[in-house]
Design a protein around this motif. Structure first.
Motif: not given
Length: 327
Positions: A1-6, A46-48, A120-126, A257-258
């Motif tokens: 899984m990828g990385a996501v920032v919330i 995922a990395s959150v 964090a969003g720039i680093d994660a991409g999602t 998933a995205l």
């Protein structure tokens, strides 16, 4: 899984009292929409990174609990306090014993939090934009600015919002919008929860700034609008322990998933399975990845044929196990 920032502007501390053989069984967790989404994504591998306001003794306890779950936290602290609630479920239904909404973010607190989310969003991409615990915690326009700036930075922006925050995020533009049918009706965008009225509302949401729209419909199949095509998402309805958190789990599965590079239809299948499992559990945003992956085999996406939709099939645990064992 990828990385996501919330973006989770106002996490809360939750105290829930359950019955255990006639004794009070007390559970203390961090909660709120962003927390539940983060918890499910972490379960899926995922990395959150959760960006939120954690203030006062309530905020310090909530932040500690989130980090204990293995979720990375980027926090802003201030002189106020996070919200909290105490719910009693010993009678089978949630009874509210006490609630505190938490304080409104100051201009300086919001500026700090905004910067953390962009970085964090720039680093994660999602990125997921989740809603506040109550109206007024953050200005609605913060969602427009975040959606726009994250998209400009190349992020896939997923919004799980309603009301004024939804309208603001649409102005900024979002990659995926998830909304429940009742929220769509309450906003005035749909005249009824019938599919024939939801579909044009979804198309208008796409015109207003959402590339993909997912509408959840409780026990009915969800609807998906992607690239002008409308689909129905079918999943057997499992026996419900607590319906709260199902939509947040769906959003979490889609985001995870995205972030891993899956196409939207595969992401929706994973999210639907995550939401379906969550209703069978007491903990919000909880589940295990292996069971969710098995449940994806039961999710079917079919073209929307128009008119009304049949309720999802109710499955007992035994019947569900039999279906999962089939080749």
């Amino acid at each position: 899984m990828g990385a996501v920032v919330i973006f989770a502007p106002s996490p809360v501390l939750t105290v829930t009292i359950e019955d255990l053989d006639g004794e009070a069984d007390i559970h203390i967790h961090a909660g709120g929409q962003g927390i539940w989404q983060a918890r499910m994504m972490h379960a899926l591998g995922a990395s959150v990174t959760l960006c939120g306001m954690f203030s006062g003794e309530v905020g310090r306890v909530a932040r500690h609990l989130v980090r204990d779950e293995g979720i990375q936290v980027l926090s802003v602290e201030g002189p106020g306090s996070n919200g909290a609630y105490i719910h009693d479920r010993r009678g089978g239904e949630r009874q509210v014993l006490a609630e505190s909404a938490g304080h409104r973010l100051t201009r300086h607190e919001l500026d700090q939090l905004y910067g953390l989310v962009i970085q964090a969003g720039i680093d994660a991409g999602t990125a997921i934009l989740s809603g506040p615990a109550r109206e007024g915690i953050v200005p609605d326009d913060a969602y427009r600015r975040l959606a726009s700036d994250l998209e400009t930075a190349g992020c896939t922006v997923i919004a799980d919002l309603a009301g004024p925050q939804l309208e603001a995020a649409l102005q900024g533009g979002v990659s995926v919008l998830k909304i429940a049918e009742d929220e769509l009706v309450a906003s005035g965008r749909a005249v009824s929860p019938e599919a024939v009225d939801l579909v044009p509302a979804m198309q208008k949401l796409a015109d207003d700034g959402a590339e993909t729209v997912i509408v959840t419909r409780a026990h009915l199949p969800s609807l998906l609008l992607h690239e002008d095509d409308i689909s129905e998402i079918h999943m057997p309805s499992l026996e419900t322990v607590d319906a709260r958190g199902a939509g947040d789990s769906l959003t979490a599965g889609v985001a995870a998933a995205l972030a891993a590079g899956s196409p939207i239809h595969e992401a929706v299948v994973l999210g639907t399975a995550a939401g379906a499992l969550n209703v069978t559990r007491h903990g919000l945003g909880t589940g295990d990845a292996d069971t969710i992956q098995q449940l994806t085999r039961l999710v079917k996406i079919t073209p929307y044929q128009g008119g009304g939709l049949e309720p999802a099939e109710q499955s007992s645990p035994d019947e569900l196990a039999r279906r999962l064992r089939r080749p």
